[in-house]
Design an enzyme around this catalytic site. Structure first.
Site, PDB file in Angstrom:
ATOM      1  N   CYS A   1      -6.817   0.419  -9.684  1.00  0.00           N
ATOM      2  CA  CYS A   1      -7.156  -1.004  -9.700  1.00  0.00           C
ATOM      3  C   CYS A   1      -5.929  -1.858  -9.364  1.00  0.00           C
ATOM      4  O   CYS A   1      -4.812  -1.358  -9.261  1.00  0.00           O
ATOM      5  CB  CYS A   1      -7.691  -1.393 -11.070  1.00  0.00           C
TER       6      CYS A   1
ATOM      7  N   ALA B   1      -3.049  -1.535 -11.728  1.00  0.00           N
ATOM      8  CA  ALA B   1      -2.287  -0.295 -11.514  1.00  0.00           C
ATOM      9  C   ALA B   1      -1.244  -0.496 -10.404  1.00  0.00           C
ATOM     10  O   ALA B   1      -0.106  -0.034 -10.517  1.00  0.00           O
ATOM     11  CB  ALA B   1      -3.227   0.852 -11.149  1.00  0.00           C
TER      12      ALA B   1
ATOM     13  N   ARG C   1       3.215   8.197 -14.074  1.00  0.00           N
ATOM     14  CA  ARG C   1       3.634   8.124 -12.681  1.00  0.00           C
ATOM     15  C   ARG C   1       4.988   8.797 -12.422  1.00  0.00           C
ATOM     16  O   ARG C   1       5.374   9.001 -11.308  1.00  0.00           O
ATOM     17  CB  ARG C   1       3.643   6.660 -12.209  1.00  0.00           C
TER      18      ARG C   1
ATOM     19  N   HIS D   1      -0.036  -4.509  -5.425  1.00  0.00           N
ATOM     20  CA  HIS D   1       1.269  -4.432  -4.753  1.00  0.00           C
ATOM     21  C   HIS D   1       1.651  -5.822  -4.234  1.00  0.00           C
ATOM     22  O   HIS D   1       2.764  -6.284  -4.413  1.00  0.00           O
ATOM     23  CB  HIS D   1       1.225  -3.523  -3.509  1.00  0.00           C
TER      24      HIS D   1
END
Ligand code: CFM
Length: 543
Positions: free
Chosen positions: A62, A65, A96, A194
């Protein structure tokens, strides 16, 4: 290996067969996300960065994230507060593998997860008070250099004003407190996150120091490198050996202190184009710093990237040193890679990862003799598939428009050409400056390129292409292994790594070879091999 025209046609027919299981509308949608590579068709177009249809089992994440988990999370001296229910943090905590270390006494919060642990009552009555208390606690106990507040879905739904909470906290503590409206639903995937993170980092941190000149020669930033399994440490080891001054890494093992100076670099390297091309572009616009698309995955790509960098700076001493370091590194890895190649030669792979590795790892597979027969991205955009030249033709939809496009302007004081104009002209066709070529053009005829590959298609393509290994993620890994096929997690590296740079390539080759040679496979019998999946008898009289 490129297939013949006849074989390509067969693959196209096989694709139609796979798609037949879908209802008509879904079929049309999914067909546009899948390309059978056929150079005779010219430039091939793919649909990407659009909503996953409900009901489809996607591997995507999502927006939250992408913002908190991917771009902000690795910055070690900032406290990343998640405003939302605990589940979002629990999932994001430590999975991660973006490693970070600091010198004794410096702030390193990489192992922490800060969450406001929103409860039902906070959703009903508002969660701002809880967030304010959380900031107080975190700033007082952890002494971070800056704070981020990232919103998860319920925050946007109930309308908590995290922006004004951040502003008040900033005033109270005198450190940057930044808010990110990256609610999970803000975009069709982590890609939206991002972009949101890039915008704020550029507006608030990058370039905020007083430093005017870089603190070393050949100053560079490494963008889109997140130090998964220690990747960036291996890359930096080689760069430093050559003589580069790494100003900042965005954001692997990154820090607020480094990011502030990022404007002083003379070149920006872009490893993962998808997650950070926004900052790369803005740095060029604002400070005149060109960016170079590099790829530090694979021995040959790493050597090529180092040569491109040296060519950019054009200093004969740097070029010579680059060749010396490459020769020294190659002498250590080539023989070993050859050994692994003997065990892997002739095998095939699927290479399906988030937004850049699906492309980058194909070269590394090739170096150990493995052909990629299907590749794709979970959430990349058309430019990551087709090359940046398609950007002007990308259709904007409501989901894209949802993400703010910020405009930066030339910094009159700091903007300067980093290398002479004539030199730029001379090298611009020789190295990928401010350009990314995308994945599709590098793929052989007859291979499949699949965007947002789902679980049904994974199983069907496995049956069709019978790959020897899959590069995938955690959501599909075990399904694939139960089919008797080794699956190499290329997000977290299955607790291994680094895989980048010269030594990383050897580690990758070792792990992949281990996947093939492990005796485990002799003990796994897929259920359908020992008993039929459906059993029944026909009896007369309905008994
Ligand atoms: Fe870039 Fe990444 Fe990737 Fe990515 Fe990611 Fe990742 Fe990835 Mo997982 S930033 S796009 S959002 S290279 S977390 S380090 S492995 S999906 S291919």
């Amino acid at each position: 290996m490129a297939l013949s025209k006849h074989e390509i046609e067969k693959r196209k027919k096989a694709l139609e067969k796979i798609l037949e299981a879908y209802p008509a509308k879904t079929k049309k949608n999914r067909r546009s996300h899948i390309v059978v590579r056929d150079t005779s068709e010219g430039a091939q177009e793919i649909t990407a960065n659009t909503r996953t249809l409900p009901g489809i089992m996607t591997n995507r994440g999502c927006a939250f994230a992408g913002c908190k988990g991917v771009v902000l999370g690795p910055i070690k001296d900032m406290a990343h507060i998640v405003h939302g229910p605990i589940g979002c943090s629990y999932y994001a905590w430590g999975t991660r593998r973006n490693k970070a270390k600091t010198a004794e006494g410096e702030v390193n919060l990489i192992n922490y997860a800060f969450s406001t642990d929103m409860q039902e009552s906070d959703v009903v009555f508002g969660g701002e008070k809880k967030l304010i208390a959380m900031i107080d606690e975190v700033v007082e106990t952890m002494k971070p250099k800056a704070v981020t507040i990232t919103a998860t879905c319920p925050v946007g739904l109930i309308g908590d004003d995290i922006g004004s909470v951040a502003k008040a906290a900033e005033k109270k503590y005198g450190i940057p407190v930044m808010s990110f409206n990256c609610e999970g639903y803000k975009g069709v995937s982590q890609s939206a996150g991002h972009h949101i993170a890039n915008n704020v980092l550029m507006q608030r941190i990058i370039g905020s120091s007083d430093l005017e000149e870089p603190a070393g020669k050949y100053a560079i930033n490494i963008l889109g490198e997140y130090n998964i399994g220690g990747d960036s440490w291996e890359i930096e080891r080689v760069l430093k050996d050559i003589g580069y001054h790494v100003v900042s890494v965005m954001t692997g093992d990154g820090s607020y202190e480094q990011l502030k100076d990022a404007h002083t670099a003379e070149l920006n390297l872009v490893q993962c184009h998808r997650s950070i091309n926004y900052i790369a572009e803005m740095l060029e616009e604002k400070y005149g710093t060109p960016w170079l698309k590099v790829n530090f995955i694979g021995v040959q790509s790493t050597a090529q990237s180092l040569r491109d960098m040296a060519l950019y700076f054009g200093d004969p001493a740097l070029i010579q040193k680059t060749e010396e370091v490459i020769a020294k590194e190659l002498a250590q890895v080539e023989v070993v890679m050859e050994q692994y190649k003997k065990l892997c030669e002739g095998k095939t792979a699927f290479c399906f990862v988030g937004g850049s590795r699906g492309h980058h790892y194909q070269g590394l597979f090739k170096e150990i003799g493995i052909d990629t027969v299907l590749a794709g991205y979970e959430f990349a955009h058309r430019d990551d598939y087709e090359g940046r030249e398609v950007i002007p033709n990308i259709k904007m939809d409501a989901d894209n428009k949802n993400i703010e496009e910020i405009k930066v302007t030339k910094d009159e004081k700091r903007y300067k050409l980093k290398i002479p104009k004539e030199r730029l002209e001379e090298i611009k066709d020789k190295i990928p400056l401010s350009y990314y070529n995308g994945m599709i053009k590098d793929m052989d005829d007859g291979t499949f390129i699949v965007d947002d590959l789902n679980h049904y298609e994974t199983e069907e393509f496995i049956k069709l292409l019978k790959p020897d290994i899959l590069a995938s993620g955690i959501k599909d890994k075990y399904v694939i292994q139960k089919m008797g096929i080794p699956s190499k997690q290329l997000h977290s590296y299955d607790y291994s790594g680094p895989y980048a740079g010269f030594k990383g390539a050897v580690k990758f080759a070792e792990d992949v070879t281990m996947g093939f040679t492990s005796p485990t496979w002799n003990y796994i019998v897929p259920p359908w091999k020992s008993s039929p999946t459906l059993e029944g008898t026909v009896t007369e009289g309905g008994e």
